[in-house]
Design an enzyme around this catalytic site. Structure first.
Site, PDB file in Angstrom:
ATOM      1  N   CYS A 127       0.705  -1.308  -0.113  1.00  0.00           N
ATOM      2  CA  CYS A 127       0.090  -0.289  -0.059  1.00  0.00           C
ATOM      3  C   CYS A 127       0.854   1.273   0.019  1.00  0.00           C
ATOM      4  O   CYS A 127       0.100   2.328  -0.940  1.00  0.00           O
ATOM      5  CB  CYS A 127      -0.459  -0.156   0.943  1.00  0.00           C
ATOM      6  N   CYS A 128       1.544   0.954   1.090  1.00  0.00           N
ATOM      7  CA  CYS A 128       2.584   2.099   0.823  1.00  0.00           C
ATOM      8  C   CYS A 128       3.536   2.670  -0.809  1.00  0.00           C
ATOM      9  O   CYS A 128       4.112   3.982  -0.414  1.00  0.00           O
ATOM     10  CB  CYS A 128       3.871   2.562   2.025  1.00  0.00           C
ATOM     11  N   CYS A 212      -1.164   8.491   6.708  1.00  0.00           N
ATOM     12  CA  CYS A 212      -2.275   8.396   6.861  1.00  0.00           C
ATOM     13  C   CYS A 212      -2.649   8.391   8.336  1.00  0.00           C
ATOM     14  O   CYS A 212      -2.568   7.454   9.463  1.00  0.00           O
ATOM     15  CB  CYS A 212      -2.204   7.429   5.988  1.00  0.00           C
ATOM     16  N   CYS A 240       7.668   3.695   5.611  1.00  0.00           N
ATOM     17  CA  CYS A 240       6.457   3.295   4.687  1.00  0.00           C
ATOM     18  C   CYS A 240       7.767   3.471   3.427  1.00  0.00           C
ATOM     19  O   CYS A 240       7.188   3.835   2.300  1.00  0.00           O
ATOM     20  CB  CYS A 240       6.419   4.660   4.272  1.00  0.00           C
TER      21      CYS A 240
HETATM   22 FE1  SF4 Z   1      -2.000   2.893   2.672  1.00  0.00          FE
HETATM   23 FE2  SF4 Z   1      -0.931   5.361   4.155  1.00  0.00          FE
HETATM   24 FE3  SF4 Z   1      -1.283   2.660   5.468  1.00  0.00          FE
HETATM   25 FE4  SF4 Z   1       1.050   3.171   3.984  1.00  0.00          FE
HETATM   26  S1  SF4 Z   1       0.809   4.367   5.799  1.00  0.00           S
HETATM   27  S2  SF4 Z   1      -0.073   1.034   4.078  1.00  0.00           S
HETATM   28  S3  SF4 Z   1       0.473   4.147   1.844  1.00  0.00           S
HETATM   29  S4  SF4 Z   1      -3.108   3.974   3.955  1.00  0.00           S
END
Ligand code: SF4
Length: 263
Positions: A127-128, A212, A240
């Site tokens: 996701c990151c 996030c 991240c």
């Molecule tokens: Fe996804 Fe943001 Fe969480 Fe990273 S920090 S896993 S980009 S929601």
């Protein structure tokens, strides 16, 4: 010696000079020194946290030609969008937003679901990667310098943060500059107060570090500043993927790539 080696050597020389210049300057002076010593495009990436807000103020105050860019993951806190708008209004300046590629994002959600980042470190990193790391590469495209708000005191993992490092910036050797590397949290707060800089209200609610929304919680007494990031992961490396200290692709030795280490 090929072009990559020449690029690296030039950057290492420039990094050493720049680190010296930063050590003796105030924050707007540090930003001016960065702009004076780096030829070409300089990008500052902000997440609108307290350190980044101080740097935004210093960029505006110094008048230095530094592009201010944010990575909008689509999962930020409503309070972050508020301080973003407030900052643009105060400084009469648009902040460029870089978004995840829609096809990457659609494939991610099909694969792991809307909150799939909680399933494992791998799904979280996926996701990151899509919401942050790939957009960062686009933000840094063509840049020779990347300014960040990293401080050595933010967490044990950031304790070795230098003023300047030679890094691969979107496929080309450049400099990553951390002008607050040696500042304490208290010093940042003093700067913010003295200059009337807008701040994310979440800082007053126990969030020293804000990312996030689903991946950030308030910290408890005694925890380090980044303990609220991906708190369910137990390996203690709450990062991240944006801040990686491994510029092997451009041939840097690690002990040559970090200059002006903060104490
Ligand atoms: Fe996804 Fe943001 Fe969480 Fe990273 S920090 S896993 S980009 S929601």
């Amino acid at each position: 010696m090929d072009g990559t080696d020449i690029d690296r050597e030039e950057n290492e020389l420039r990094a050493a000079e720049l680190a010296q210049a930063l050590a003796g300057a105030d924050l707007p002076g540090r930003i001016a020194a960065i702009a004076a010593r780096i030829p070409g495009r300089i990008v500052f990436t902000t997440s609108f946290g307290i350190e980044d807000q101080a740097i935004t103020h210093a960029i505006v105050a110094s008048g230095a030609p530094v592009a201010i860019v944010t990575l909008d993951t689509g999962r930020l806190f409503p309070e972050t969008y508020e301080v973003w708008a407030e900052t643009e209004a105060l400084y009469a300046r648009r902040i460029r937003a870089v978004y995840p590629a829609h096809d990457d994002l659609e494939a991610l959600i099909i694969d792991q679901g809307i909150n799939g980042f909680r399933m494992s470190p791998e799904t979280r990193k996926a996701c990151c990667e899509i919401r942050k790391v790939r957009p960062l590469k686009r933000a840094l495209d063509g840049a020779r310098g990347w300014v960040t708000g990293l401080r050595a005191g933010q967490s044990p993992g950031r304790a070795e943060t230098p003023f300047v490092e030679v890094q691969d910036l979107a496929g080309r050797a450049g400099l990553k500059i951390n002008p607050l590397a040696d500042w304490s949290r208290a010093r940042v707060e003093t700067y913010i107060a003295e200059h009337g800089v807008p701040c994310n209200v979440l800082h007053d609610r126990g969030f020293p570090s804000i990312g996030c929304a689903p991946c950030t919680r308030a910290i408890r007494p005694g925890e380090d500043e980044r303990a609220g990031r991906w708190w369910w992961e137990k390996d203690g490396r709450q990062e991240c993927g944006l801040h990686v200290r491994a510029p092997a692709r451009i041939g840097n030795k690690a002990d040559h790539s970090a200059i002006g280490r903060a104490s």
